[in-house]
Design an enzyme around this catalytic site. Sequence first.
Site, PDB file in Angstrom:
ATOM      1  N   ARG A 116       0.756  -0.903   0.126  1.00 20.51           N
ATOM      2  CA  ARG A 116       0.043  -0.186   0.101  1.00 20.51           C
ATOM      3  C   ARG A 116       0.901   1.260   0.050  1.00 20.51           C
ATOM      4  O   ARG A 116       1.991   0.995   0.167  1.00 20.51           O
ATOM      5  CB  ARG A 116      -0.983   0.020   1.180  1.00 20.51           C
ATOM      6  N   GLY A 117       0.201   2.280  -0.518  1.00 22.16           N
ATOM      7  CA  GLY A 117       1.027   3.752  -0.541  1.00 22.16           C
ATOM      8  C   GLY A 117       1.325   3.948  -1.907  1.00 22.16           C
ATOM      9  O   GLY A 117       1.728   2.789  -2.405  1.00 22.16           O
ATOM     10  N   ALA A 118       1.072   5.092  -2.525  1.00 18.23           N
ATOM     11  CA  ALA A 118       1.126   5.157  -3.914  1.00 18.23           C
ATOM     12  C   ALA A 118       2.430   4.782  -4.504  1.00 18.23           C
ATOM     13  O   ALA A 118       2.718   4.187  -5.434  1.00 18.23           O
ATOM     14  CB  ALA A 118       0.776   6.493  -4.223  1.00 18.23           C
ATOM     15  N   ALA A 119       3.616   5.335  -3.637  1.00 16.53           N
ATOM     16  CA  ALA A 119       5.084   4.875  -4.343  1.00 16.53           C
ATOM     17  C   ALA A 119       5.219   3.401  -4.311  1.00 16.53           C
ATOM     18  O   ALA A 119       5.877   2.720  -5.414  1.00 16.53           O
ATOM     19  CB  ALA A 119       6.189   5.781  -3.634  1.00 16.53           C
ATOM     20  N   ARG A 151      -6.784  -1.028  -7.635  1.00 15.10           N
ATOM     21  CA  ARG A 151      -7.051   0.394  -6.702  1.00 15.10           C
ATOM     22  C   ARG A 151      -7.198   1.327  -7.611  1.00 15.10           C
ATOM     23  O   ARG A 151      -6.326   1.791  -8.311  1.00 15.10           O
ATOM     24  CB  ARG A 151      -6.104   0.367  -5.396  1.00 15.10           C
ATOM     25  N   CYS A 154      -1.703   9.354   7.691  1.00 13.84           N
ATOM     26  CA  CYS A 154      -1.517   8.314   7.309  1.00 13.84           C
ATOM     27  C   CYS A 154      -0.060   7.704   7.230  1.00 13.84           C
ATOM     28  O   CYS A 154       0.566   8.135   8.029  1.00 13.84           O
ATOM     29  CB  CYS A 154      -2.261   8.380   5.822  1.00 13.84           C
ATOM     30  N   ASP A 204      -1.826  10.637  -3.245  1.00  8.83           N
ATOM     31  CA  ASP A 204      -2.104   9.594  -4.175  1.00  8.83           C
ATOM     32  C   ASP A 204      -2.272  10.089  -5.645  1.00  8.83           C
ATOM     33  O   ASP A 204      -1.587   9.207  -6.560  1.00  8.83           O
ATOM     34  CB  ASP A 204      -3.429   8.756  -3.791  1.00  8.83           C
ATOM     35  N   LYS A 241      -5.194  10.190   1.563  1.00 10.38           N
ATOM     36  CA  LYS A 241      -5.943   9.712   2.605  1.00 10.38           C
ATOM     37  C   LYS A 241      -7.188  10.497   3.217  1.00 10.38           C
ATOM     38  O   LYS A 241      -7.007  11.561   3.743  1.00 10.38           O
ATOM     39  CB  LYS A 241      -5.068   9.141   3.855  1.00 10.38           C
ATOM     40  N   LYS A 297       3.039  11.248  -9.012  1.00 14.11           N
ATOM     41  CA  LYS A 297       1.493  11.559  -8.434  1.00 14.11           C
ATOM     42  C   LYS A 297       0.994  12.422  -9.048  1.00 14.11           C
ATOM     43  O   LYS A 297      -0.279  12.643  -8.713  1.00 14.11           O
ATOM     44  CB  LYS A 297       1.806  11.691  -7.067  1.00 14.11           C
TER      45      LYS A 297
HETATM   46  O1  LIG Z   1      -2.864   8.026   1.473  1.00 14.04           O
HETATM   47  C1  LIG Z   1      -1.711   7.418   1.320  1.00 14.04           C
HETATM   48  C2  LIG Z   1      -1.757   5.828   1.537  1.00 14.04           C
HETATM   49  O2  LIG Z   1      -3.156   5.241   1.469  1.00 14.04           O
HETATM   50  P1  LIG Z   1      -3.296   3.640   1.527  1.00 14.04           P
HETATM   51  O3  LIG Z   1      -2.800   3.174   2.854  1.00 14.04           O
HETATM   52  O4  LIG Z   1      -4.816   3.636   1.520  1.00 14.04           O
HETATM   53  O5  LIG Z   1      -2.518   3.050   0.508  1.00 14.04           O
HETATM   54  C3  LIG Z   1      -0.546   7.985   1.464  1.00 14.04           C
HETATM   55  O6  LIG Z   1      -0.459   9.398   1.910  1.00 14.04           O
HETATM   56  C4  LIG Z   1      -0.192   8.182   0.009  1.00 14.04           C
HETATM   57  O7  LIG Z   1      -0.360   7.033  -0.651  1.00 14.04           O
HETATM   58  C5  LIG Z   1       1.378   8.576  -0.343  1.00 14.04           C
HETATM   59  O8  LIG Z   1       2.224   7.545   0.051  1.00 14.04           O
HETATM   60  P2  LIG Z   1       3.664   7.520  -0.427  1.00 14.04           P
HETATM   61  O9  LIG Z   1       4.447   8.782  -0.081  1.00 14.04           O
HETATM   62  O10 LIG Z   1       4.296   6.326   0.053  1.00 14.04           O
HETATM   63  O11 LIG Z   1       3.519   7.281  -1.932  1.00 14.04           O
END
Ligand SMILES: O=C(COP(=O)(O)O)[C@H](O)[C@H](O)COP(=O)(O)O
Length: 332
Positions: free
Chosen positions: A25-28, A68, A133, A202, A213, A238
């Site tokens: 999870r998390g966009a990156a 997703r 988040c 995201d 989030k 992003k």
């Molecule tokens: O909202 C979320 C994660 O949501 P979830 O837990 O539903 O995936 C993070 O703030 C972004 O994805 C950025 O993350 P990153 O900076 O790691 O890309």
Amino acid sequence: MDDRGHDVAPAVETTADEIAAMEIRGAATIADAAAEALAIQAERSDADRPDAFERQLRAAAKTLYETRPTAVSLPNALRYVLAGMDGETVAELRASIVDRAEEFRRDLDRAQSKLGSVGANRLRDGDVVMTHCHSTDALACLEAAVEDGIEIEAIVKETRPRLQGHITAGQLREWGVPVTVIVDGAARRYLDRADHVLVGADSIAADGSVINKIGTSGLAVLARERGVPVTVAAQTIKLHPDTMTGHTVEIERRDEREVLDEEARAAITDGVDGTDDGLTAENPAFDVTPPRYVDAIVTEHGQFPPETIVTLMRELFGETVDEPWERSEITG
Ligand SMILES: O=C(COP(=O)(O)O)[C@H](O)[C@H](O)COP(=O)(O)O
């Protein structure tokens, strides 16, 4: 053939399932895993003809894409890797995908650490940072600050319903940062102690809106009221190309049981006769923060007021939105 009807390698299916279940999870992190999965599909493909190989790769991309909907880093990653598919033979096509995926993952890493140094410049000794988040881009800024010897503290919102704030808290403690975890509803009270709000994204739309989030927009409004600057850490992966032509970003709605599990539902409906159809829970996973509540978007190309992000998008994508996250159909 996977459960989604696509002819893909089992490892790709596993990655797709893990993204859908938020184990990845998390966009990156999702973008990185998707690029890796395409490389695995290429390596394990049993196709004996170039057209069959290409079809399999596009099917794998589609399987990953359908997991997703909100983080644009996922389609951006898939398109970028697919756009590098090149060659006359299966062996050449395979090598091109593996190389392109590797290049993508390396660049993703580099972009994050560059962004981290840019973001760390906004922090000073003694600053208290409120987070929401778990964002690896936001954490990269805090890590760079810690490495520069800047003493910071963090107020970490727990982030219902999945409690990703706990991951943030764990990471910050590993780096020796003092952390106070708060419930989401306590944000306004604790903003009095905060010097910054720092979140990830995201997707970023062409008008500078930040999709992150659920709870981010409320936090940003409160921070404006309290005079606390809001920084969004987001690599250019992003940036959402479709928003340049007026498309909106789809907000994922997750299972209501994440909010209200069976036990909690039973406790609420205890004493109600029969099935209580009048009780529902809503679970949008993300929200949209308008640009007027954001002070800066920090990217690997520097920091920008949100309203000017479209200039960076035009520079990167051009008028035809071709570069760097090149357009190419995910399905054949
Ligand atoms: O909202 C979320 C994660 O949501 P979830 O837990 O539903 O995936 C993070 O703030 C972004 O994805 C950025 O993350 P990153 O900076 O790691 O890309």
